[in-house]
Structure formats: structure tokens, C-alpha cells
Scaffold this motif. Structure first.
Motif, PDB file in Angstrom:
ATOM      1  N   CYS A   7      64.789  -4.999 -15.080  1.00 19.83           N
ATOM      2  CA  CYS A   7      63.821  -5.600 -15.983  1.00 19.83           C
ATOM      3  C   CYS A   7      64.163  -5.204 -17.414  1.00 19.83           C
ATOM      4  O   CYS A   7      64.546  -4.068 -17.683  1.00 19.83           O
ATOM      5  N   SER A  19      62.413  -1.276 -12.665  1.00 16.19           N
ATOM      6  CA  SER A  19      62.193  -2.192 -11.544  1.00 16.19           C
ATOM      7  C   SER A  19      63.198  -3.327 -11.599  1.00 16.19           C
ATOM      8  O   SER A  19      63.655  -3.715 -12.671  1.00 16.19           O
ATOM      9  N   VAL A  22      62.954 -10.235 -11.307  1.00 14.15           N
ATOM     10  CA  VAL A  22      62.737 -11.314 -10.353  1.00 14.15           C
ATOM     11  C   VAL A  22      63.950 -12.234 -10.444  1.00 14.15           C
ATOM     12  O   VAL A  22      64.487 -12.457 -11.528  1.00 14.15           O
ATOM     13  N   LYS A  25      65.001 -14.616 -13.470  1.00  9.59           N
ATOM     14  CA  LYS A  25      64.243 -14.223 -14.658  1.00  9.59           C
ATOM     15  C   LYS A  25      64.755 -12.880 -15.171  1.00  9.59           C
ATOM     16  O   LYS A  25      65.536 -12.209 -14.508  1.00  9.59           O
ATOM     17  N   ARG A  27      62.581 -10.401 -16.252  1.00 10.57           N
ATOM     18  CA  ARG A  27      61.525  -9.401 -16.150  1.00 10.57           C
ATOM     19  C   ARG A  27      61.140  -9.189 -14.687  1.00 10.57           C
ATOM     20  O   ARG A  27      61.286 -10.075 -13.846  1.00 10.57           O
ATOM     21  N   CYS A  28      60.572  -8.015 -14.421  1.00  5.97           N
ATOM     22  CA  CYS A  28      60.087  -7.717 -13.072  1.00  5.97           C
ATOM     23  C   CYS A  28      58.736  -8.392 -12.863  1.00  5.97           C
ATOM     24  O   CYS A  28      58.166  -8.958 -13.786  1.00  5.97           O
ATOM     25  N   ARG A  29      58.200  -8.265 -11.683  1.00  6.67           N
ATOM     26  CA  ARG A  29      56.933  -8.927 -11.368  1.00  6.67           C
ATOM     27  C   ARG A  29      55.775  -8.347 -12.174  1.00  6.67           C
ATOM     28  O   ARG A  29      54.782  -9.021 -12.420  1.00  6.67           O
ATOM     29  N   GLY A  33      57.581 -11.574 -14.826  1.00  7.12           N
ATOM     30  CA  GLY A  33      58.529 -12.363 -14.051  1.00  7.12           C
ATOM     31  C   GLY A  33      57.905 -13.048 -12.851  1.00  7.12           C
ATOM     32  O   GLY A  33      58.538 -13.861 -12.194  1.00  7.12           O
ATOM     33  N   ALA A  34      56.646 -12.740 -12.564  1.00  9.79           N
ATOM     34  CA  ALA A  34      55.990 -13.301 -11.390  1.00  9.79           C
ATOM     35  C   ALA A  34      55.732 -14.794 -11.571  1.00  9.79           C
ATOM     36  O   ALA A  34      55.582 -15.289 -12.687  1.00  9.79           O
ATOM     37  N   LYS A  35      55.685 -15.501 -10.483  1.00  6.78           N
ATOM     38  CA  LYS A  35      55.418 -16.937 -10.514  1.00  6.78           C
ATOM     39  C   LYS A  35      54.028 -17.188 -11.107  1.00  6.78           C
ATOM     40  O   LYS A  35      53.060 -16.527 -10.748  1.00  6.78           O
ATOM     41  N   SER A  37      53.186 -16.635 -14.201  1.00 10.42           N
ATOM     42  CA  SER A  37      52.861 -15.801 -15.359  1.00 10.42           C
ATOM     43  C   SER A  37      53.292 -16.508 -16.634  1.00 10.42           C
ATOM     44  O   SER A  37      54.182 -17.338 -16.632  1.00 10.42           O
TER      45      SER A  37
END
Length: 78
Positions: A7, A19, A22, A25, A27-29, A33-35, A37
Motif C-alpha cells: 500500500c 499491508s 488490492v 489498485k 492502496r490496501c483495503r 482500495g476496497a470496492k 471506496s
């Protein structure tokens, strides 16, 4: 997992987040990076008043120039 891209976010301590990002992406979740966001495209909630849009600035400049010219013309008649 150990070879995956990390990340790119910074922690409050100044170090990088450790972490894994994703897939697809940067960035991490936890850092965006989460779907789902982030802001939606054409976010109308971010538009508050339109005072600084290109058209509004152009219109204000036009009217201030018109007012300035009108006052100069009135001063010539005095």
C-alpha cells in the motif's frame, strides 16, 4: 503474499503502510482500495454553489467591467 505490491499510504507515524495493495489498485483495503471506496463519478454532492465555476467568474468580470465603464461615462457628464 510477501511479493505483492505494498500500500502506498503513510501512517500517522510517517512510515509506509505494510499491508498488501488490492489487486489493480495502489492502496490496501483500509486506505481506499476496497470496492466502492471513494467518491462516485460526477459527484453532485460535492457541488455546493457554483460560485467559482468558469462561467460564474466570467459573468462577474463582465458585469464589473460594464459597471466600471458606466461609472466612467457618468463622470464625463458631471
Amino acid at each position: 503474499m510477501l511479493n505483492s505490491q505494498r500500500c502506498g499510504a503513510r501512517t500517522r507515524g510517517g512510515t509506509g503502510c505494510r499491508s498488501p495493495a488490492v489487486s489493480g489498485k495502489k492502496r490496501c483495503r483500509m486506505h481506499g482500495g476496497a470496492k466502492g471506496s471513494g467518491a462516485p463519478t460526477n459527484n453532485q454532492n460535492a457541488l455546493k454553489h457554483g460560485f467559482y465555476t468558469r462561467d460564474a467568474i466570467k459573468e462577474r468580470r463582465y458585469f464589473s467591467d460594464l459597471l466600471r465603464e458606466s461609472l466612467a461615462t457618468l463622470r464625463e457628464f458631471d
